[in-house]
Design a protein around this motif. Structure first.
Motif, PDB file in Angstrom:
ATOM      1  N   CYS A   1       0.802  -1.226   0.000  1.00 20.92           N
ATOM      2  CA  CYS A   1       0.000   0.000   0.000  1.00 20.92           C
ATOM      3  C   CYS A   1       0.831   1.270   0.000  1.00 20.92           C
TER       4      CYS A   1
ATOM      5  N   SER B   1      -7.492  10.212   2.104  1.00 13.33           N
ATOM      6  CA  SER B   1      -8.495   9.728   1.163  1.00 13.33           C
ATOM      7  C   SER B   1      -7.949   9.757  -0.261  1.00 13.33           C
ATOM      8  N   ARG B   2      -8.582   8.992  -1.144  1.00 16.75           N
ATOM      9  CA  ARG B   2      -8.095   8.821  -2.506  1.00 16.75           C
ATOM     10  C   ARG B   2      -9.159   9.243  -3.508  1.00 16.75           C
TER      11      ARG B   2
ATOM     12  N   GLN C   1      -9.552   7.458  -6.256  1.00 17.29           N
ATOM     13  CA  GLN C   1     -10.031   6.171  -6.746  1.00 17.29           C
ATOM     14  C   GLN C   1     -10.076   5.157  -5.604  1.00 17.29           C
TER      15      GLN C   1
ATOM     16  N   ASP D   1      -8.605   2.460  -5.093  1.00 19.38           N
ATOM     17  CA  ASP D   1      -7.498   1.577  -5.454  1.00 19.38           C
ATOM     18  C   ASP D   1      -6.736   1.047  -4.255  1.00 19.38           C
TER      19      ASP D   1
ATOM     20  N   ARG E   1     -14.515  11.577  -2.362  1.00 14.34           N
ATOM     21  CA  ARG E   1     -13.248  10.921  -2.069  1.00 14.34           C
ATOM     22  C   ARG E   1     -13.480   9.472  -1.630  1.00 14.34           C
TER      23      ARG E   1
ATOM     24  N   ALA F   1      -9.236   4.496   2.205  1.00 15.54           N
ATOM     25  CA  ALA F   1      -8.244   3.438   1.996  1.00 15.54           C
ATOM     26  C   ALA F   1      -8.213   2.573   3.257  1.00 15.54           C
TER      27      ALA F   1
END
Length: 605
Positions: free
Chosen positions: A215, A245-246, A248, A250, A282, A285
């Motif tokens: 990760c 936060s991302r 995507q 992923d 967002r 993860a």
């Protein structure tokens, strides 16, 4: 056309269409077989993205010579033998269709040697035709070579991407499965070039190293470990702080009894747990492991076994959601550093649950909520801040924040002590690390919101009757809605009566917001109720409505605060759950370390 039985070769190729989508699918099935065999080490080699070669070698239990050919028969397996076994599946694979499906669309070689046997054996398959087993040198364990994938189904091969893209899918698959098996060493190489190595290790340091390898280091730096067990359900793993936060989805890994999943119910439960702290649009993860009785879940619901069915889906969803929500409650400035005997930490902890607003001064913006902050600092600390937080107040021997902390009798709190207010929006403070910047409205909104939630959970919001009831002109639809939802409004702390076709009278508001604009508050809440529709949806959105109410009770921009008020806000942030973000997911504070400030001004160069 007459009904006829399909040829075995065609049956296998149809099955391969469900199991073998691309080289990464082959790696998944073979890797899971190795793990089921108890392998402590698995080596994976690919060429041309896996299209030319996939080789998976393990040191597992191995396959006896007289069972090699059977391993390539459809629905032949050593993992289940009865319906009872199927209802208590603990292995990753169990259908017995992966090897024959792969062999039907490739040239496959299976070599194996059990640990207690001195000689290995090999069997080869081409286009579904199985050759006779023959002796072959082999270390203990099993090696499967898959060459020329889809050589006999060219239409399938045309759907594959470039070698580089297919290699990326293989690496993603190995990372996903490897992250769920800390007890096994995994390695991936492509064309004799190492792509990934994940050493085994069950201690905390080894687990974090694997997390970082899969990760990234930044995830490890921003993750929280959680562990919760209730009535046979256990959830443990790592949640990234909302600030990580991302864009995507992923970096979302979920495992059920060690099985990697992409399950909609679990994903929704985790997302719901982030609802109060994640900025809109967002993605969170996380790496989470759910352990439960295999009999309470059906893993035989998808050909690739990436989706499952829970016997009590609502209970599982609520458990995961509550566990994530409680884990994220720790996203606040660490308050453990506050140890003053008579300082801000004690006063903040003892502050009353009710919280009046801030008194606006003449000529300044913001709400006039009828009084000073009830959670201001004690006189000893306040005097110290006034004397030492300003420039030159503490002399050159020590910092202003350290001087204030010494006078309070303890260490510097996580958010330090206030220095000034910037443009009526931000609080500037100094802590042991450097300069702290706080968005005072966002921070205060979180504090009010959490207290409203606590009050609602402990038996309802306390009502504050208005000395003079306020009359409010509304539309006929709003008046009818207020009349219908009067019990719900009262639960939220609003006592509203209908006086006419288009008029309401407000008799009480939440005690925490006693000085707020009652009319605007009622209009906003009615707007939310009208948009949500049914009472069931209102129940689900209670926190969102409380968030609307909290926004009205929070200090506004351009509201000048005294240092006592600023420091009191900092102390309350340290004592409030989820104080790192407002309830819209925006950050409430950040820190600029001294090393970063020194770099900006080229100090030490």
């Amino acid at each position: 056309m007459p009904i006829r039985r399909l040829p075995p070769q065609l049956v296998d190729q149809i099955a391969a269409g469900e199991v073998v989508e691309r080289p990464a699918s082959v790696v998944k099935e073979l890797l899971e077989n190795s793990l089921d065999a108890g392998a402590g080490r698995v080596e994976i080699e690919v060429e041309q993205g896996g299209c030319a070669l996939v080789r998976v070698r393990d040191d597992g239990a191995g396959i006896p010579a007289d069972e090699l050919a059977s391993a390539l028969d459809r629905h032949a397996t050593s993992k289940i033998a009865s319906l009872d076994d199927l209802e208590h599946v603990v292995s990753l694979g169990f259908r017995g269709e992966a090897l024959p499906s792969i062999a039907s669309v490739s040239r496959l070689t299976l070599t194996s040697r059990p640990r207690d046997v001195s000689e290995g054996w090999r069997v080869q398959v081409e286009g579904g035709r199985i050759a006779a087993p023959e002796p072959a040198p082999s270390p203990p364990g099993t090696c499967v070579e898959v060459r020329d994938l889809f050589y006999n189904t060219p239409a399938r091969r045309r759907f594959l991407r470039t070698d580089r893209t297919e290699l990326g899918h293989v690496e993603t698959m190995v990372r996903r499965i490897g992250l769920g098996r800390f007890d096994t060493t995994l390695s991936l190489s492509a064309g004799r070039r190492s792509q990934l190595r994940l050493p085994a290790g069950q201690d905390e340091e080894s687990r974090l190293r694997r997390l970082a390898a899969v990760c990234g280091e930044v995830f490890v730096e921003h993750c929280l470990y959680i562990e919760r067990e209730v009535d046979g359900l256990r959830l443990w793993g790592w949640l990234a702080q909302p600030s990580f936060s991302r864009a995507q989805a992923d970096l979302q890994y979920v495992y059920l009894n060690g099985r990697a999943l992409r399950d909609k119910l679990l994903s929704h439960a985790v997302r719901h747990g982030y609802r109060d702290v994640l900025y809109h649009g967002r993605q969170p993860a996380y790496v989470l492991f759910l352990d439960m009785d295999p009999a309470r879940v059906d893993v035989n619901a998808h050909p690739a076994k990436i989706e499952v069915r829970f016997r009590d889906a609502r209970r599982v969803h609520d458990f995961v959601f509550r566990s994530v929500e409680q884990g994220l409650a720790a996203t606040r400035p660490r308050a453990a550093a506050v140890s003053a005997a008579t300082g801000a930490g004690e006063i903040s902890a003892a502050a009353p649950a009710q919280m009046a607003g801030m008194a606006a001064r003449p000529g300044q913006g913001g709400l006039s909520l009828g009084g000073p902050l009830p959670w201001a600092l004690g006189a000893s600390v306040a005097g110290t801040v006034r004397e030492q937080a300003g420039i030159g107040g503490a002399g050159l021997s020590r910092s202003a924040a350290q001087g204030a902390a010494d006078a309070a009798g303890g260490d510097i709190p996580p958010l330090g002590f206030a220095l000034a207010q910037l443009h009526g929006v931000y609080i500037l403070a100094q802590n042991a690390e450097g300069l702290v910047l706080v968005d005072m409205h966002a921070a205060h909104e979180r504090i009010v919101y959490e207290r409203l939630k606590q009050a609602a959970a402990s038996g309802g919001v306390q009502l504050q009757p208005l000395l003079v009831p306020e009359s409010l002109a509304v539309s006929s639809a709003e008046a009818a809605l207020a009349e219908r939802q009067a019990p719900r409004l009262r639960e939220m702390g609003l006592e509203v009566d209908r006086q006419g076709p288009e008029r309401l009278v407000i008799r009480a508001v939440p005690a925490m917001l006693a000085g707020a604009d009652a009319g605007q508050l009622v209009r906003d809440v009615l707007g939310d109720l009208g948009e949500l529709g049914s009472s069931a949806r209102i129940e689900q959105a209670q926190h969102a409505l409380l968030g609307t109410m909290a926004c009205h009770g929070s200090v506004r921009a351009n509201r000048l605060l005294t240092r006592e008020e600023m420091n009191a806000l900092l102390r309350d942030m340290e004592a409030t759950e989820r104080a790192d973000q407002c309830n819209h997911g925006r950050p409430t504070w950040t820190v600029l370390p001294l090393r970063q400030l020194d770099s900006l001004f080229l100090r030490g160069r």
